[in-house]
Design an enzyme around this catalytic site. Structure first.
Site, PDB file in Angstrom:
ATOM      1  N   VAL A   1       0.858  -1.182   0.000  1.00  0.00           N
ATOM      2  CA  VAL A   1       0.000   0.000   0.000  1.00  0.00           C
ATOM      3  C   VAL A   1       0.895   1.233   0.000  1.00  0.00           C
ATOM      4  CG1 VAL A   1      -1.735   1.298   1.291  1.00  0.00           C
ATOM      5  CG2 VAL A   1      -1.859  -1.190   1.207  1.00  0.00           C
ATOM      6  N   CYS A   2       0.568   2.163  -0.889  1.00  0.00           N
ATOM      7  CA  CYS A   2       1.378   3.372  -1.014  1.00  0.00           C
ATOM      8  C   CYS A   2       0.468   4.560  -1.311  1.00  0.00           C
ATOM      9  CB  CYS A   2       2.398   3.175  -2.124  1.00  0.00           C
ATOM     10  SG  CYS A   2       1.624   2.703  -3.675  1.00  0.00           S
TER      11      CYS A   2
END
Length: 98
Positions: free
Chosen positions: A6-7
């Site tokens: 997740v970014c």
């Protein structure tokens, strides 16, 4: 194994995903590894572990409270150097210790 990174936008994390996929293939591991922005996390199913990019580490507690799988922030040094092998090891370790 399904690994999700997740970014914020996914640009640098997508490079890391490719390196992790290559390392998994070299090891003969069956793994699905993808990167998504945090806004799409709610749509994900069938995930074994979630790794969070260091740039969005502030999301860790929010994500942990919304899922039932291991969650951790990617090691800063491994992320900065794009060490796919080390990040893959981090994900595997989280699943084994869950």
């Amino acid at each position: 194994m399904n690994i999700l990174l997740v970014c914020s936008a996914g640009m640098s994390t997508s490079i890391l995903v490719e390196k992790m996929r290559a390392e998994a293939a070299n090891r003969g591991l069956e793994a699905t590894i993808d990167a998504i922005p945090e806004s799409l996390l709610k749509e994900q199913t069938n995930v074994d572990v979630i790794l969070i990019g260091p740039q969005v580490r502030y999301l860790e507690s929010k994500i942990k409270s919304s899922v039932s799988v291991p969650v951790a922030v990617i090691d800063n040094m491994a992320y900065g150097l794009m060490k796919g092998d080390q990040v893959l090891d981090q994900a595997l370790g989280l699943v084994q210790n869950a």
